[in-house]
Design a protein around this motif. Sequence first.
Motif, PDB file in Angstrom:
ATOM      1  N   LEU A   1      36.220 104.630 -26.380  1.00 14.57           N
ATOM      2  CA  LEU A   1      35.336 105.320 -25.434  1.00 14.57           C
ATOM      3  C   LEU A   1      34.495 106.363 -26.146  1.00 14.57           C
ATOM      4  CD1 LEU A   1      37.786 105.862 -22.454  1.00 14.57           C
ATOM      5  CD2 LEU A   1      36.136 104.026 -22.826  1.00 14.57           C
TER       6      LEU A   1
ATOM      7  N   GLY B   1      40.035  99.833 -10.428  1.00 14.11           N
ATOM      8  CA  GLY B   1      38.984 100.356 -11.297  1.00 14.11           C
ATOM      9  C   GLY B   1      37.935  99.283 -11.557  1.00 14.11           C
TER      10      GLY B   1
ATOM     11  N   GLY C   1      35.405 100.196 -14.188  1.00 17.68           N
ATOM     12  CA  GLY C   1      34.688 100.757 -15.326  1.00 17.68           C
ATOM     13  C   GLY C   1      34.931  99.934 -16.580  1.00 17.68           C
ATOM     14  N   GLY C   2      34.709 100.569 -17.719  1.00 15.76           N
ATOM     15  CA  GLY C   2      34.798  99.881 -18.998  1.00 15.76           C
ATOM     16  C   GLY C   2      36.140  99.198 -19.247  1.00 15.76           C
TER      17      GLY C   2
ATOM     18  N   ARG D   1      37.096 102.729  -6.289  1.00 17.00           N
ATOM     19  CA  ARG D   1      36.667 103.823  -5.414  1.00 17.00           C
ATOM     20  C   ARG D   1      35.214 103.599  -4.981  1.00 17.00           C
ATOM     21  NH1 ARG D   1      37.014 109.576  -8.244  1.00 17.00           N
ATOM     22  NH2 ARG D   1      35.433 108.565  -9.533  1.00 17.00           N
TER      23      ARG D   1
ATOM     24  N   GLY E   1      43.314 100.373 -14.168  1.00 14.98           N
ATOM     25  CA  GLY E   1      42.299 100.503 -15.218  1.00 14.98           C
ATOM     26  C   GLY E   1      41.384 101.681 -14.943  1.00 14.98           C
ATOM     27  N   THR E   2      41.835 102.625 -14.125  1.00 15.28           N
ATOM     28  CA  THR E   2      41.019 103.824 -13.874  1.00 15.28           C
ATOM     29  C   THR E   2      41.401 104.916 -14.867  1.00 15.28           C
ATOM     30  OG1 THR E   2      42.485 105.079 -12.390  1.00 15.28           O
ATOM     31  CG2 THR E   2      41.158 103.318 -11.390  1.00 15.28           C
ATOM     32  N   SER E   3      40.576 105.957 -14.895  1.00 19.31           N
ATOM     33  CA  SER E   3      40.873 107.088 -15.771  1.00 19.31           C
ATOM     34  C   SER E   3      41.504 108.236 -14.980  1.00 19.31           C
ATOM     35  CB  SER E   3      39.578 107.547 -16.447  1.00 19.31           C
ATOM     36  OG  SER E   3      38.573 107.737 -15.470  1.00 19.31           O
ATOM     37  N   ALA E   4      41.894 107.973 -13.725  1.00 15.60           N
ATOM     38  CA  ALA E   4      42.414 109.043 -12.868  1.00 15.60           C
ATOM     39  C   ALA E   4      43.650 109.721 -13.489  1.00 15.60           C
ATOM     40  CB  ALA E   4      42.755 108.494 -11.485  1.00 15.60           C
TER      41      ALA E   4
ATOM     42  N   GLN F   1      46.376 112.188 -11.947  1.00 19.72           N
ATOM     43  CA  GLN F   1      46.507 111.490 -10.662  1.00 19.72           C
ATOM     44  C   GLN F   1      47.086 110.086 -10.830  1.00 19.72           C
ATOM     45  OE1 GLN F   1      42.820 111.190  -8.474  1.00 19.72           O
ATOM     46  NE2 GLN F   1      43.756 109.963  -6.848  1.00 19.72           N
TER      47      GLN F   1
HETATM   48  P1  ATR Z   1      36.095 103.717 -18.414  1.00 18.48           P
HETATM   49  O1  ATR Z   1      35.083 103.158 -19.330  1.00 18.48           O
HETATM   50  O2  ATR Z   1      37.156 104.551 -19.018  1.00 18.48           O
HETATM   51  O3  ATR Z   1      36.670 102.708 -17.475  1.00 18.48           O
HETATM   52  P2  ATR Z   1      34.347 104.674 -16.383  1.00 18.48           P
HETATM   53  O4  ATR Z   1      33.346 103.607 -16.584  1.00 18.48           O
HETATM   54  O5  ATR Z   1      33.872 106.064 -16.078  1.00 18.48           O
HETATM   55  O6  ATR Z   1      35.287 104.840 -17.613  1.00 18.48           O
HETATM   56  O7  ATR Z   1      35.370 104.196 -15.248  1.00 18.48           O
HETATM   57  C1  ATR Z   1      36.412 104.966 -14.795  1.00 18.48           C
HETATM   58  C2  ATR Z   1      37.087 104.213 -13.648  1.00 18.48           C
HETATM   59  O8  ATR Z   1      38.100 105.051 -13.090  1.00 18.48           O
HETATM   60  C3  ATR Z   1      36.159 103.871 -12.517  1.00 18.48           C
HETATM   61  O9  ATR Z   1      36.583 102.692 -11.898  1.00 18.48           O
HETATM   62  C4  ATR Z   1      36.340 105.088 -11.583  1.00 18.48           C
HETATM   63  O10 ATR Z   1      35.992 104.846 -10.254  1.00 18.48           O
HETATM   64  P3  ATR Z   1      34.427 105.007  -9.796  1.00 18.48           P
HETATM   65  O11 ATR Z   1      33.718 103.789 -10.309  1.00 18.48           O
HETATM   66  O12 ATR Z   1      34.475 105.068  -8.328  1.00 18.48           O
HETATM   67  O13 ATR Z   1      33.950 106.279 -10.453  1.00 18.48           O
HETATM   68  C5  ATR Z   1      37.819 105.264 -11.714  1.00 18.48           C
HETATM   69  N1  ATR Z   1      38.298 106.607 -11.344  1.00 18.48           N
HETATM   70  C6  ATR Z   1      38.214 107.735 -12.091  1.00 18.48           C
HETATM   71  N2  ATR Z   1      38.799 108.762 -11.451  1.00 18.48           N
HETATM   72  C7  ATR Z   1      39.266 108.269 -10.273  1.00 18.48           C
HETATM   73  C8  ATR Z   1      39.980 108.825  -9.182  1.00 18.48           C
HETATM   74  N3  ATR Z   1      40.328 110.116  -9.158  1.00 18.48           N
HETATM   75  N4  ATR Z   1      40.299 108.018  -8.151  1.00 18.48           N
HETATM   76  C9  ATR Z   1      39.964 106.706  -8.156  1.00 18.48           C
HETATM   77  N5  ATR Z   1      39.293 106.115  -9.166  1.00 18.48           N
HETATM   78  C10 ATR Z   1      38.947 106.879 -10.211  1.00 18.48           C
END
Ligand code: ATR
Length: 268
Positions: A62, A125, A127-128, A150, A184-187, A192
Motif C-alpha cells: 500500500l 470490503g 478496496g485494493g 460500506r 478485506g477492509t482496513s477497519a 474496529q
Molecule cells: P485498501 O487498498 O487497503 O483496500 P481502500 O481502497 O481505501 O484501501 O479500501 C479500504 C476498504 O475498507 C474499503 O472497502 C472501505 O470501505 P469504503 O469503500 O466504504 O470506504 C473499507 N473500510 C474502511 N474502514 C471501514 C469501516 N470503518 N467500516 C467499514 N468499512 C471500512
Amino acid sequence: MDRYAVIGNPVAHSLSPEIHHAFAEQTGQRLSYEKLTAPAGGFREAADSFFATGGLGLNVTLPFKGNAFEWVHEARGAAARAKAVNTIALEDDRTAGFNTDGEGLVGDLRALGVNVAGRSLLLIGAGGAVQGVLPALVDAGAGRIVVANRTVSRARALAARYPANVESAALDGLAPGFDVVINGTSAGLKGQGALIDERIARDAVCYDMLYARDGSTPFCGWADRAGASAVADGLGMLVEQAGTAFAIWRGVRPDTRKVLEELRQGCT
Ligand code: ATR
C-alpha cells in the motif's frame, strides 16, 4: 549481490524482509532484501531508480499496487485482471507485474483445511485488498462470492467485472449461510472488528486479511466471540504470497509453513 525490496508507504513495519531472508536462508540463495519508502505520488521515480541501479525485483504494498500496474511493461494473469501488481520481476530489460495475493489467500485457506471450490464466500470490503484476491478466488472455483462494502457502489463496480456468481451487497441486510467470511477492509487498523451482523459469522470460517503476530486482530476477536467455526488472521496469506513471489524471482519454492511457524514464534 542480487537485490530485492518491498516498496510502500508506510513500510517501516513490513515483515517482508524477514520473510524473504528466511526463504533465502532456507533455500541457500544469496540475496539482499530491503525496505523502500516512496512518497505519495513517487512510485514511478522510486521504481525507475531501483531497477536502473541493478535491482532485480520489487514487492509492492500500500498504496502503490495500482501505480505498479500502470508502471510495469506487462501485467500478467491475476495482476492484469485485478489491475493491481504486488510483485515485479525484471526479465531481460523489461518489467513483468504479477499479483500473488490471491494465490496466497487461497493457499493459506487450503493449508488451514478450507477448499473454496463450490463454497459460498462473503468478502467484506471493495478496496485494493479485495480487488487483488478476487481473480484467484474465482479461479479456485468458489460457488458464490458476495462482495459487501460500506460504499455499495464500489462493490457493485467491482462485481460487475466478474462472472455472474460474483455479486455485490451492502454491509447490513446480509443473510447468514456463508461458508467462509473474509475481511478485506482496513477497519481493523482503527481497532474496529464488528462490520456485519454477527449471525453471519456463526459457524462460518472467518478470515482476516489483516494480521497480527499473535493472530489477534479486531476482526478475529469479533468472529471468535460471534461463534465462528474457525478463525485466522492474514499472516499465513502474507507468507504464502511472498513464497510465490520468491518462486517467480528465484525459481525455487520455499517451505512457507515453516517460515510462518517461525514468525508466529518470533524467531526469524
Ligand atoms: P485498501 O487498498 O487497503 O483496500 P481502500 O481502497 O481505501 O484501501 O479500501 C479500504 C476498504 O475498507 C474499503 O472497502 C472501505 O470501505 P469504503 O469503500 O466504504 O470506504 C473499507 N473500510 C474502511 N474502514 C471501514 C469501516 N470503518 N467500516 C467499514 N468499512 C471500512
